[in-house]
Design an enzyme around this catalytic site. Structure first.
Site, mmCIF file in Angstrom:
data_model
loop_
_atom_site.group_PDB
_atom_site.id
_atom_site.type_symbol
_atom_site.label_atom_id
_atom_site.label_comp_id
_atom_site.label_asym_id
_atom_site.label_seq_id
_atom_site.Cartn_x
_atom_site.Cartn_y
_atom_site.Cartn_z
ATOM 1 N N SER A 56 0.928 -1.200 0.159
ATOM 2 C CA SER A 56 -0.345 -0.270 0.179
ATOM 3 C C SER A 56 0.768 1.601 -0.052
ATOM 4 O O SER A 56 0.675 2.218 0.497
ATOM 5 C CB SER A 56 -0.958 0.037 1.400
ATOM 6 O OG SER A 56 -0.333 0.027 2.554
ATOM 7 N N THR A 93 1.680 6.920 0.643
ATOM 8 C CA THR A 93 0.889 6.335 -0.298
ATOM 9 C C THR A 93 0.613 6.174 -1.405
ATOM 10 O O THR A 93 0.776 6.668 -1.857
ATOM 11 C CB THR A 93 -0.849 5.924 0.976
ATOM 12 O OG1 THR A 93 -1.179 5.139 0.491
ATOM 13 C CG2 THR A 93 -1.433 7.801 0.141
ATOM 14 N N ARG A 144 -7.585 9.326 -9.643
ATOM 15 C CA ARG A 144 -7.745 9.906 -7.903
ATOM 16 C C ARG A 144 -7.114 10.062 -6.824
ATOM 17 O O ARG A 144 -6.087 8.725 -6.705
ATOM 18 C CB ARG A 144 -8.432 7.978 -7.220
ATOM 19 C CG ARG A 144 -9.110 8.035 -5.688
ATOM 20 C CD ARG A 144 -8.791 7.306 -5.490
ATOM 21 N NE ARG A 144 -8.877 7.383 -3.651
ATOM 22 C CZ ARG A 144 -7.977 6.881 -2.576
ATOM 23 N NH1 ARG A 144 -6.561 6.887 -3.103
ATOM 24 N NH2 ARG A 144 -8.638 7.187 -1.348
ATOM 25 N N THR A 200 -2.008 3.006 4.370
ATOM 26 C CA THR A 200 -1.027 4.874 4.448
ATOM 27 C C THR A 200 0.049 4.135 6.067
ATOM 28 O O THR A 200 -0.551 3.998 7.181
ATOM 29 C CB THR A 200 -1.465 5.519 5.197
ATOM 30 O OG1 THR A 200 -2.353 5.934 4.047
ATOM 31 C CG2 THR A 200 -0.410 7.164 5.007
ATOM 32 N N THR A 234 -5.183 6.814 8.345
ATOM 33 C CA THR A 234 -4.894 5.372 7.059
ATOM 34 C C THR A 234 -6.271 5.163 7.544
ATOM 35 O O THR A 234 -7.089 4.840 7.931
ATOM 36 C CB THR A 234 -3.589 4.612 8.014
ATOM 37 O OG1 THR A 234 -3.887 3.515 6.621
ATOM 38 C CG2 THR A 234 -4.134 3.740 9.470
ATOM 39 N N GLY A 235 -5.899 4.861 5.443
ATOM 40 C CA GLY A 235 -7.803 3.464 5.519
ATOM 41 C C GLY A 235 -8.199 4.477 4.443
ATOM 42 O O GLY A 235 -7.663 4.831 3.605
HETATM 43 N N1 GLY Z 1 -5.211 7.075 3.207
HETATM 44 C C1 GLY Z 1 -5.382 5.895 1.699
HETATM 45 C C2 GLY Z 1 -5.899 6.954 0.338
HETATM 46 O O1 GLY Z 1 -7.091 6.895 0.682
HETATM 47 O O2 GLY Z 1 -5.349 7.334 -0.127
#
Ligand code: GLY
Length: 318
Positions: free
Chosen positions: A44, A194, A204, A176, A227-228
């Site tokens: 990730s 990330t 995106r 992240t 994170t998430g």
């Molecule tokens: N938290 C990282 C992302 O959604 O890109």
């Protein structure tokens, strides 16, 4: 020093001795980010991260010392160490954020090495995912990456969470690396890095590179990193909200609880959709929380480096 997920432990081990004996907080957080970016086992962040829907890697990062001192890069496609690049935006320009080709060109101009960011394993995961998406009649253009996580894991076998570790961590490939540190001079710094949501739509960008969303540091209020699922975090300005709560007198625990409850109330996440957040007050007190079980925090302090479950989980397993 406090960091998201157990995969940060390697970086914390590298950074801690220097931080402990007078090194700078910004150097420490960049060391942790750099180690995760180079670790091909972390799917990730950096090399080893999963690509977008068309199989192309793009990396995001941010570093922050204060509202006046932060730097960020989004959608970097040719350079690995994006937290360092974000730091250079902060230190060498009068801007906060560089995006896409502009960010890559800036890295070129500073002599940062270019590299192929897509690992063989990540390419295979993308090919498996693509085959699954095609067999369910989703096309590249039709995939809504925000809905990927509401699909069954049979659509995307590589997205299934790993079995829980002894501390209960369930790694999902959407995590992240976020790190906060306070050095011996009292300076607080934060960094996050990330590859974003796996198989995201091309273009995106999530919360991580945006000050106030994935990360926020203000020496007067504290620091937070999330994170998430970035779309949830951005909807409530998660990191800014946590720091603002602390500025107004909340404990770090109450601050992370407020962010997660706000996400729950506004976004109504599905049962498995995860957000984790870590928060540090100016006095060094800290906490961490998550929407659901499975998040883990790495903490480096005088007594050593350990990975633990967060203090607060909004939806405890029944
Ligand atoms: N938290 C990282 C992302 O959604 O890109």
């Amino acid at each position: 020093m406090l960091a998201t997920w157990s995969f940060s432990a390697r970086g914390c081990n590298l950074a801690w001795p220097n931080l402990k004996f007078g090194g700078g907080a910004l150097d420490a957080v960049c060391t942790v980010a750099r180690e995760a970016e180079a670790n091909s086992e972390v799917d990730s962040v950096g090399f080893g991260g999963f690509p977008d829907v068309i199989g192309r890697m793009s990396l995001d990062a941010c570093v922050m010392l204060s509202p006046e001192r932060c730097g960020s890069v989004c959608a970097v496609t040719r350079h690995l160490h994006v937290a360092d690049l974000a730091r250079l935006v902060m230190e060498r320009t009068s801007h906060v954020m560089l995006v896409g080709e502009g960010a890559d060109s800036f890295a070129d101009a500073l002599g940062m090495p270019q590299m192929e960011l897509l690992s063989a394993d990540a390419r295979q995961a993308w090919e498996r995912w693509r085959a699954g998406a095609t067999s369910t009649r989703q096309t590249d253009q039709g995939v809504d990456s925000g809905k990927i996580f509401s699909q069954s894991s049979s659509l995307a076998p590589s997205l299934a969470p790993s079995p829980p570790s002894p501390i209960g961590e369930k790694h999902i490939p959407h995590d992240t690396v976020g790190v906060l540190a306070i050095d011996t001079h009292g300076v607080m710094a934060g960094a996050c890095s990330t590859s974003g949501m796996p198989f995201k739509l091309a273009g995106r960008v999530g919360d991580s590179p945006i000050p106030g969303h994935g990360i926020y540091v203000d020496p007067e209020g504290g620091g937070a990193v999330a994170t998430g699922i970035g779309e949830f975090i951005m909807g409530v300005s998660g990191s800014f909200l946590a720091v603002e709560c602390m500025r107004r007198g909340s404990t770090p625990l109450d601050a992370v609880r407020e962010v997660l409850q706000r996400i729950e109330r506004r976004h109504k996440p599905l049962a498995h959709q995860q957000v984790g957040i870590i928060a540090v007050a100016p006095d060094g007190k800290w906490s961490a929380g998550a929407l659901c079980p499975g998040f883990a925090v790495t903490i480096a302090e005088e007594s050593g480096i350990r990975c633990i479950a967060p203090e607060f989980v909004l939806r405890q397993e029944s």
